[in-house]
Scaffold this active site. Sequence first.
Site, PDB file in Angstrom:
ATOM      1  N   HIS A   1      44.277  40.849  45.797  1.00  0.00           N
ATOM      2  CA  HIS A   1      43.522  39.876  45.038  1.00  0.00           C
ATOM      3  C   HIS A   1      41.804  40.498  45.258  1.00  0.00           C
ATOM      4  O   HIS A   1      41.328  40.090  46.429  1.00  0.00           O
ATOM      5  CB  HIS A   1      43.560  38.567  45.793  1.00  0.00           C
ATOM      6  CG  HIS A   1      42.829  37.470  44.898  1.00  0.00           C
ATOM      7  ND1 HIS A   1      43.244  36.085  45.103  1.00  0.00           N
ATOM      8  CD2 HIS A   1      41.520  37.380  44.394  1.00  0.00           C
ATOM      9  CE1 HIS A   1      42.222  35.230  44.355  1.00  0.00           C
ATOM     10  NE2 HIS A   1      41.383  36.326  44.082  1.00  0.00           N
TER      11      HIS A   1
ATOM     12  N   HIS B   1      38.377  41.321  42.868  1.00  0.00           N
ATOM     13  CA  HIS B   1      37.913  41.279  41.568  1.00  0.00           C
ATOM     14  C   HIS B   1      36.878  42.567  41.709  1.00  0.00           C
ATOM     15  O   HIS B   1      35.977  42.401  42.610  1.00  0.00           O
ATOM     16  CB  HIS B   1      36.828  40.109  41.394  1.00  0.00           C
ATOM     17  CG  HIS B   1      37.922  38.729  41.350  1.00  0.00           C
ATOM     18  ND1 HIS B   1      38.314  38.367  40.327  1.00  0.00           N
ATOM     19  CD2 HIS B   1      38.472  38.150  42.147  1.00  0.00           C
ATOM     20  CE1 HIS B   1      39.027  37.203  40.381  1.00  0.00           C
ATOM     21  NE2 HIS B   1      39.265  36.993  41.562  1.00  0.00           N
TER      22      HIS B   1
ATOM     23  N   HIS C   1      45.236  32.565  39.044  1.00  0.00           N
ATOM     24  CA  HIS C   1      44.517  31.867  40.131  1.00  0.00           C
ATOM     25  C   HIS C   1      44.923  30.265  40.156  1.00  0.00           C
ATOM     26  O   HIS C   1      44.934  29.780  38.894  1.00  0.00           O
ATOM     27  CB  HIS C   1      42.886  31.639  40.117  1.00  0.00           C
ATOM     28  CG  HIS C   1      42.265  33.057  40.647  1.00  0.00           C
ATOM     29  ND1 HIS C   1      42.531  34.167  40.039  1.00  0.00           N
ATOM     30  CD2 HIS C   1      41.203  33.111  41.231  1.00  0.00           C
ATOM     31  CE1 HIS C   1      41.959  35.108  40.552  1.00  0.00           C
ATOM     32  NE2 HIS C   1      41.017  34.429  41.608  1.00  0.00           N
TER      33      HIS C   1
ATOM     34  N   GLU D   1      42.963  26.955  44.262  1.00  0.00           N
ATOM     35  CA  GLU D   1      41.915  27.344  45.096  1.00  0.00           C
ATOM     36  C   GLU D   1      41.105  26.003  45.087  1.00  0.00           C
ATOM     37  O   GLU D   1      40.991  25.211  46.177  1.00  0.00           O
ATOM     38  CB  GLU D   1      41.169  28.519  44.333  1.00  0.00           C
ATOM     39  CG  GLU D   1      40.048  28.555  45.266  1.00  0.00           C
ATOM     40  CD  GLU D   1      39.087  29.756  44.410  1.00  0.00           C
ATOM     41  OE1 GLU D   1      39.206  29.974  43.120  1.00  0.00           O
ATOM     42  OE2 GLU D   1      38.017  30.525  44.913  1.00  0.00           O
TER      43      GLU D   1
ATOM     44  N   ASP E   1      39.098  39.128  47.540  1.00  0.00           N
ATOM     45  CA  ASP E   1      38.461  38.367  46.745  1.00  0.00           C
ATOM     46  C   ASP E   1      37.255  39.123  45.860  1.00  0.00           C
ATOM     47  O   ASP E   1      37.337  39.946  45.207  1.00  0.00           O
ATOM     48  CB  ASP E   1      38.129  36.998  46.966  1.00  0.00           C
ATOM     49  CG  ASP E   1      38.374  35.856  45.848  1.00  0.00           C
ATOM     50  OD1 ASP E   1      38.742  36.280  44.706  1.00  0.00           O
ATOM     51  OD2 ASP E   1      38.060  34.601  46.172  1.00  0.00           O
ATOM     52  N   ASP E   2      36.079  38.697  46.716  1.00  0.00           N
ATOM     53  CA  ASP E   2      34.817  39.284  46.281  1.00  0.00           C
ATOM     54  C   ASP E   2      34.086  39.602  47.321  1.00  0.00           C
ATOM     55  O   ASP E   2      32.859  38.955  47.715  1.00  0.00           O
ATOM     56  CB  ASP E   2      33.984  38.329  45.234  1.00  0.00           C
ATOM     57  CG  ASP E   2      34.828  37.704  44.083  1.00  0.00           C
ATOM     58  OD1 ASP E   2      34.919  38.247  43.045  1.00  0.00           O
ATOM     59  OD2 ASP E   2      35.447  36.729  44.342  1.00  0.00           O
TER      60      ASP E   2
HETATM   61  N1  HPA Z   1      38.169  32.107  41.685  1.00  0.00           N
HETATM   62  C1  HPA Z   1      38.137  32.095  40.501  1.00  0.00           C
HETATM   63  N2  HPA Z   1      37.376  32.914  39.755  1.00  0.00           N
HETATM   64  C2  HPA Z   1      36.933  34.133  40.323  1.00  0.00           C
HETATM   65  C3  HPA Z   1      36.947  34.191  41.842  1.00  0.00           C
HETATM   66  C4  HPA Z   1      37.891  33.146  42.330  1.00  0.00           C
HETATM   67  O1  HPA Z   1      37.993  33.070  43.682  1.00  0.00           O
HETATM   68  N3  HPA Z   1      36.546  35.299  42.234  1.00  0.00           N
HETATM   69  C5  HPA Z   1      36.035  36.063  41.097  1.00  0.00           C
HETATM   70  N4  HPA Z   1      36.293  35.062  39.971  1.00  0.00           N
HETATM   71 ZN    ZN Z   2      39.748  35.520  43.219  1.00  0.00          ZN
END
Ligand code: HPA
Ligand code: ZN
Length: 340
Positions: free
Chosen positions: A17, A19, A197, A200, A278-279
């Site tokens: 996971h 991006h 996703h 969350e 994630d990011d």
């Molecule tokens: N959630 C939804 N969209 C996203 C995320 C995330 O954690 N990171 C980058 N785009």
């Molecule tokens: Zn994500």
Amino acid sequence: MRSREAYVRALPKAELHLHIEGTLEPELAFRLAQKHGVALPYADVAELRAAYDFTDLQSFLDVYYALADVLQDADDFYELALSYLQRAHEQGVVHVEIFFDPQTHTARGVAFGTVVEGLHRALIEAERRFGMTHRLIACFLRHLSAADAMLTLDEVLAHREIIAAVGLDSSEVGHPPSKFAAVFEIAREQGLFTVAHAGEEGPPAYIHEALDVLAVRRIDHGVRCEEDAELMRRLAREQIALTVCPLSNVKLGVFERIEQHNLKRLLEAGLRVTVNSDDPAYFGGYLLENYLAVERALGLTSEQLAILARNSIEGSFLDAAAKRRWLAAIDECARAELAY
Ligand code: HPA
Ligand code: ZN
């Protein structure tokens, strides 16, 4: 005993996971802004970092999409991805499954093929240099229409040989998985893997939908499954991988503090939990920092850390032979740790 950090680094791990646009560090963003003459709404790196004080998913996405403007040519995507892959390799990541957001780029006039060319070149380079394997996953932006996603799917299919799967990201609440039922059905018919996703910020019902309507192979985040006991049992029974992102969850307010994160409870309930970043450029840590954050805050055992690594391999789209090899390597690493 060697340090926990050395052990976690030594465990062969997959990142599932991630991006790629979320690995854009402020320094690279400013350098590319200068290269292309793009004006950023921040004076310097310090002012940009100060803007990383997010309150929820949307407040993050606003900055994340604005900064993506600096990514313009194939070399930019190559440099972005190779920097991440180098870092991941140094942290013991042996396999990556990387998301990218085609619509963020095509909406700005950057061709789908340009994005894919740069990313693919970096992935091949990492395979050559580090022996790191990869899968590329194109995500649809769920705040845009299903018709827009369908057009994007055509471009994905035109690059079928280098894209393994499609996913679903961006603003979750109000954009349930079922909105994309037809798109995902065609993607599956065409032999692509699917992920989404869900859970969350959105409710457990979105996780049910992702499984039942989109027939996804794994759930990205999924932490809100804990609010639905029957769903928890199902995820455990079907061994659906959850790609959990601890530092992201704290930064975006899904959990107030890392000590409150439910990762350990999900793990102990028998769910196939994985750890991911994630990011990482926005959330304060790459994969190793995510493992260490939960290890310290939740008190994970060496065996639980090995289970997280095993889950990342089991939950990946690697073939059975590659999975067996990495699982054996993880067992070996865990045995060596116990012998210390
Ligand atoms: N959630 C939804 N969209 C996203 C995320 C995330 O954690 N990171 C980058 N785009
Ligand atoms: Zn994500």
